[in-house]
Write a protein that holds these residues in place. Structure first.
Motif, PDB file in Angstrom:
ATOM      1  N   LYS A  37       3.484  -0.083   0.020  1.00 34.00           N
ATOM      2  CA  LYS A  37       2.120  -0.316  -0.234  1.00 34.00           C
ATOM      3  C   LYS A  37       1.668   0.933  -0.874  1.00 34.00           C
ATOM      4  CE  LYS A  37       1.165  -3.917   2.440  1.00 34.00           C
ATOM      5  NZ  LYS A  37       1.031  -5.327   1.514  1.00 34.00           N
ATOM      6  N   ASN A  38       2.332   2.066  -0.643  1.00 34.63           N
ATOM      7  CA  ASN A  38       1.763   3.228  -1.422  1.00 34.63           C
ATOM      8  C   ASN A  38       2.446   3.157  -3.093  1.00 34.63           C
ATOM      9  OD1 ASN A  38       0.510   4.543   0.602  1.00 34.63           O
ATOM     10  ND2 ASN A  38       2.669   5.589   1.264  1.00 34.63           N
ATOM     11  N   HIS A  39       3.651   2.745  -3.262  1.00 36.89           N
ATOM     12  CA  HIS A  39       4.056   2.605  -4.451  1.00 36.89           C
ATOM     13  C   HIS A  39       3.267   1.358  -5.308  1.00 36.89           C
ATOM     14  CE1 HIS A  39       7.712   4.835  -4.532  1.00 36.89           C
ATOM     15  NE2 HIS A  39       8.247   4.400  -3.231  1.00 36.89           N
ATOM     16  N   LEU A  40       2.785   0.453  -4.630  1.00 36.51           N
ATOM     17  CA  LEU A  40       2.005  -0.636  -5.352  1.00 36.51           C
ATOM     18  C   LEU A  40       0.736   0.147  -5.638  1.00 36.51           C
ATOM     19  CD1 LEU A  40       1.345  -3.461  -5.989  1.00 36.51           C
ATOM     20  CD2 LEU A  40       0.410  -3.737  -3.595  1.00 36.51           C
ATOM     21  N   ARG A  41       0.069   0.628  -4.857  1.00 40.00           N
ATOM     22  CA  ARG A  41      -1.352   1.256  -5.224  1.00 40.00           C
ATOM     23  C   ARG A  41      -1.360   2.348  -6.559  1.00 40.00           C
ATOM     24  NH1 ARG A  41      -4.971  -0.292  -1.696  1.00 40.00           N
ATOM     25  NH2 ARG A  41      -6.479   1.396  -2.352  1.00 40.00           N
ATOM     26  N   LYS A  42      -0.128   3.134  -6.555  1.00 42.29           N
ATOM     27  CA  LYS A  42       0.131   3.980  -7.605  1.00 42.29           C
ATOM     28  C   LYS A  42       0.270   3.267  -8.641  1.00 42.29           C
ATOM     29  CE  LYS A  42       2.038   7.808  -4.539  1.00 42.29           C
ATOM     30  NZ  LYS A  42       3.225   8.602  -4.351  1.00 42.29           N
ATOM     31  N   ILE A  44      -0.402   0.268  -9.474  1.00 42.43           N
ATOM     32  CA  ILE A  44      -1.683  -0.449 -10.353  1.00 42.43           C
ATOM     33  C   ILE A  44      -2.602   0.630 -11.055  1.00 42.43           C
ATOM     34  CG2 ILE A  44      -4.034  -1.662  -9.605  1.00 42.43           C
ATOM     35  CD1 ILE A  44      -1.924  -3.205  -7.658  1.00 42.43           C
ATOM     36  N   CYS A  45      -2.587   1.663 -10.326  1.00 48.54           N
ATOM     37  CA  CYS A  45      -3.430   2.843 -10.925  1.00 48.54           C
ATOM     38  C   CYS A  45      -2.876   3.467 -12.591  1.00 48.54           C
ATOM     39  CB  CYS A  45      -3.755   4.106 -10.228  1.00 48.54           C
ATOM     40  SG  CYS A  45      -4.808   4.121  -8.725  1.00 48.54           S
ATOM     41  N   LEU A  46      -1.638   3.318 -12.479  1.00 46.97           N
ATOM     42  CA  LEU A  46      -0.922   3.610 -13.546  1.00 46.97           C
ATOM     43  C   LEU A  46      -0.904   2.469 -14.654  1.00 46.97           C
ATOM     44  CD1 LEU A  46       2.247   5.300 -11.918  1.00 46.97           C
ATOM     45  CD2 LEU A  46       0.532   6.475 -13.651  1.00 46.97           C
ATOM     46  N   LEU A  47      -1.100   1.272 -14.247  1.00 43.00           N
ATOM     47  CA  LEU A  47      -1.079   0.075 -15.078  1.00 43.00           C
ATOM     48  C   LEU A  47      -2.474  -0.051 -15.779  1.00 43.00           C
ATOM     49  CD1 LEU A  47      -0.485  -2.651 -16.238  1.00 43.00           C
ATOM     50  CD2 LEU A  47      -1.069  -3.544 -14.149  1.00 43.00           C
ATOM     51  N   ASN A  48      -3.622   0.432 -14.902  1.00 43.61           N
ATOM     52  CA  ASN A  48      -4.888   0.344 -15.351  1.00 43.61           C
ATOM     53  C   ASN A  48      -4.962   1.647 -16.590  1.00 43.61           C
ATOM     54  OD1 ASN A  48      -5.529  -1.869 -14.325  1.00 43.61           O
ATOM     55  ND2 ASN A  48      -6.337  -0.799 -12.134  1.00 43.61           N
ATOM     56  N   ALA A  49      -4.264   2.792 -16.285  1.00 39.93           N
ATOM     57  CA  ALA A  49      -4.443   3.758 -17.227  1.00 39.93           C
ATOM     58  C   ALA A  49      -3.368   3.415 -18.514  1.00 39.93           C
ATOM     59  CB  ALA A  49      -4.009   4.973 -16.632  1.00 39.93           C
ATOM     60  N   GLY A  50      -2.873   2.409 -18.537  1.00 35.31           N
ATOM     61  CA  GLY A  50      -1.843   2.207 -19.822  1.00 35.31           C
ATOM     62  C   GLY A  50      -0.712   2.802 -19.778  1.00 35.31           C
ATOM     63  N   ALA A  51      -0.112   3.600 -18.491  1.00 36.26           N
ATOM     64  CA  ALA A  51       0.964   4.242 -18.282  1.00 36.26           C
ATOM     65  C   ALA A  51       2.055   3.107 -17.867  1.00 36.26           C
ATOM     66  CB  ALA A  51       0.811   5.501 -17.425  1.00 36.26           C
ATOM     67  N   THR A  57       7.950   1.962 -13.236  1.00 35.99           N
ATOM     68  CA  THR A  57       8.930   2.677 -12.054  1.00 35.99           C
ATOM     69  C   THR A  57       8.254   2.473 -10.600  1.00 35.99           C
ATOM     70  OG1 THR A  57       9.510   4.432 -13.613  1.00 35.99           O
ATOM     71  CG2 THR A  57       9.615   4.958 -11.312  1.00 35.99           C
ATOM     72  N   GLU A  58       6.955   2.616 -10.453  1.00 35.36           N
ATOM     73  CA  GLU A  58       6.319   2.657  -9.026  1.00 35.36           C
ATOM     74  C   GLU A  58       6.306   1.056  -8.540  1.00 35.36           C
ATOM     75  OE1 GLU A  58       5.116   4.974  -7.137  1.00 35.36           O
ATOM     76  OE2 GLU A  58       5.434   6.439  -8.624  1.00 35.36           O
ATOM     77  N   LEU A  59       5.910   0.273  -9.546  1.00 37.10           N
ATOM     78  CA  LEU A  59       5.942  -1.285  -9.208  1.00 37.10           C
ATOM     79  C   LEU A  59       7.301  -1.804  -8.808  1.00 37.10           C
ATOM     80  CD1 LEU A  59       3.194  -2.477 -11.569  1.00 37.10           C
ATOM     81  CD2 LEU A  59       2.950  -2.223  -9.048  1.00 37.10           C
ATOM     82  N   SER A  60       8.398  -1.344  -9.335  1.00 37.57           N
ATOM     83  CA  SER A  60       9.550  -1.710  -9.121  1.00 37.57           C
ATOM     84  C   SER A  60      10.080  -1.355  -7.792  1.00 37.57           C
ATOM     85  CB  SER A  60      10.713  -1.156 -10.306  1.00 37.57           C
ATOM     86  OG  SER A  60      10.383  -1.863 -11.438  1.00 37.57           O
ATOM     87  N   ALA A  61       9.724   0.039  -7.500  1.00 35.43           N
ATOM     88  CA  ALA A  61       9.981   0.569  -5.982  1.00 35.43           C
ATOM     89  C   ALA A  61       9.298  -0.417  -5.093  1.00 35.43           C
ATOM     90  CB  ALA A  61       9.619   1.958  -5.946  1.00 35.43           C
ATOM     91  N   ALA A  62       8.030  -0.732  -5.386  1.00 31.40           N
ATOM     92  CA  ALA A  62       7.368  -1.495  -4.386  1.00 31.40           C
ATOM     93  C   ALA A  62       7.921  -3.004  -3.918  1.00 31.40           C
ATOM     94  CB  ALA A  62       5.902  -1.613  -4.627  1.00 31.40           C
ATOM     95  N   SER A  63       8.373  -3.503  -5.329  1.00 30.46           N
ATOM     96  CA  SER A  63       8.731  -4.909  -5.154  1.00 30.46           C
ATOM     97  C   SER A  63      10.165  -4.827  -4.531  1.00 30.46           C
ATOM     98  CB  SER A  63       9.238  -5.301  -6.541  1.00 30.46           C
ATOM     99  OG  SER A  63       9.758  -6.384  -6.508  1.00 30.46           O
ATOM    100  N   LYS A  64      11.100  -3.932  -4.723  1.00 31.78           N
ATOM    101  CA  LYS A  64      12.340  -3.709  -4.021  1.00 31.78           C
ATOM    102  C   LYS A  64      12.167  -3.542  -2.578  1.00 31.78           C
ATOM    103  CE  LYS A  64      16.763  -0.971  -3.951  1.00 31.78           C
ATOM    104  NZ  LYS A  64      17.308   0.370  -4.548  1.00 31.78           N
ATOM    105  N   LEU A  65      11.172  -2.802  -1.934  1.00 36.35           N
ATOM    106  CA  LEU A  65      11.111  -2.583  -0.496  1.00 36.35           C
ATOM    107  C   LEU A  65      10.357  -3.923   0.262  1.00 36.35           C
ATOM    108  CD1 LEU A  65       9.708   1.112  -0.779  1.00 36.35           C
ATOM    109  CD2 LEU A  65      11.815   0.299   0.106  1.00 36.35           C
TER     110      LEU A  65
END
Length: 406
Positions: A37-42, A44-51, A57-65
């Motif tokens: 859940k923490n990786h997912l929220r981070k 999405i924040c980075l996605l919206n910032a265009g990073a 990296t963060e979403l892959s970690a969330a998806s793996k878990l």
């Protein structure tokens, strides 16, 4: 007055056996769930910032878990299935379906369990029967399409995806399938917009957010920015479906050690969602087996973690009324009484455990505190000495005794 001792249930009396469910897996499962859940929220924040690279990296970690976007009960049921206990999971779900034949979630759960067990035809037949009984269920059409696709029946699979979207335009999984088709056809902008709709429909899904990030990155190289804004998921889990709760409840009835394992987890690794879920499944178990003292005790322990003291006391008192020699319940009840400003009742319960032959240093220490606070200095001195007799390194008891001497 000294600080009250918080309710806790760890009175270890030897190793517990979990059978097919490995007890030591539970803390790791819960840590992974909340980390996802923490990786997912981070992400999405980075996605919206265009990073986009960092978001991947963060979403892959969330998806793996948590690859299947499961809420907590479903996540733990998935662990049960993953532990090769497929027969038990299928039997419990099938039994539930006998009583609730139109529960779409239970139909899908049973089909997935059967498919995972290698019974592909039986799984597909389960979904076809479900579709006949629930023709307007977009989810059943989608799941049937996914299963057909997995066995290379692609033509019917695509029709099922189309049918799902005709019933429910914001069906997240069908939108993802649509995006994949558009991507294969070279329509990257169309794929992006389908994924954006899917993410808004299900913002808790790390896989969808990850696909959206990849699509946004690809489109940004062509259009000077993809213009994507992803939704942030709610803090709370989505509504838990009855079939998942039923599976967990019956698992706990069969193997109460599974519930005991929750209380050995550091509270920093979880949040109240865990104990809210545990209370829900234990209450179901109690309704089915009201004469089992251990289930009442476990329910009380979970309620105590949620600071629902009155409800916790009622549940544990019920456990003790069923089994007056239930030492762990008596100790927890004493701690709950202490926190509820009932020191005499707390002391009485602890004295009962001693009369039953249960000798723990923590029990004597808590009893000493209660005697001390009520002005029974000699009895307090005796209790602290007993705590030190059992554990000579018990510093809190030694300090308390020294304070009395001063």
């Amino acid at each position: 007055m000294r600080a009250k001792t918080p309710p806790h249930t760890s009175t270890k009396q030897g190793p517990a056996q979990l059978g097919d469910i490995e007890r030591n897996r539970l803390p790791g499962l819960l840590r992974d769930y909340f980390a996802s859940k923490n990786h997912l929220r981070k992400g999405i924040c980075l996605l919206n910032a265009g990073a986009y690279e960092q978001a991947v990296t963060e979403l892959s970690a969330a998806s793996k878990l948590n690859p299947d976007d499961k809420n907590l009960p479903a996540y733990l049921v998935g662990a049960l299935v993953g532990s090769s206990n497929l027969t038990q999971a299928a039997a419990i779900t099938a039994q539930y379906l006998d009583q609730h034949p139109k529960d779409v979630n239970a139909i899908i759960r049973l089909a997935l369990v059967r498919f995972k067990a290698g019974k592909h035809n039986e799984a597909i037949r389960t979904l076809r029967n479900g579709v006949r009984a629930n023709a307007d269920s977009a989810e059943l059409h989608f799941q049937l399409g996914t299963m057909l696709s997995a066995v290379d029946q692609t033509e019917e699979a695509e029709l099922r995806f189309t049918q799902a979207l005709s019933i429910q335009k914001d069906h997240a999984d069908a939108l993802v399938s649509q995006a994949m088709c558009r991507g294969v056809a070279g329509d990257m902008t169309g794929a992006l917009r389908s994924l954006e709709k899917a993410q808004k429909a299900r913002p808790s899904d790390a896989n969808i957010a990850l696909l959206l990030t990849h699509a946004a990155k690809a489109n940004s190289t062509e259009t000077k920015g993809a213009g994507v804004w992803a939704e942030m998921p709610d803090e709370e889990d989505a509504h838990c479906n009855a079939a998942d709760l039923d599976v967990l409840s019956k698992t706990i009835e069969t193997d109460p050690e599974f519930a005991e394992a929750f209380f050995e987890i550091d509270d920093d690794d979880v949040n109240d969602t865990v104990y809210q879920m545990l209370v829900a499944v234990l209450m179901q178990a109690v309704q089915r087996s009201p004469q089992r003292a251990r289930l009442h005790y476990l329910c009380g322990a979970a309620l105590a973690r949620l600071n629902r003291s009155d409800d916790a006391i009622a549940a544990v008192e019920q456990a003790v009324s069923i089994d007056p020699r239930y030492v762990k319940a008596l100790i927890l009840l004493a701690k709950l009484y202490e926190c509820s400003d009932r020191p005499r009742d707390a002391a009485s319960r602890l004295e009962q455990t001693i009369l039953l032959g249960a000798e723990y240093a923590d029990t004597y220490y808590l009893l000493g505190n209660l005697y001390c606070d009520s002005g029974q200095i000699e009895r307090a001195r005796w209790a602290y000495n007993e705590a030190l007799r059992i554990n000579s390194d018990y510093e809190a008891a030694r300090r308390a005794l020294d304070t009395l001497a001063a």
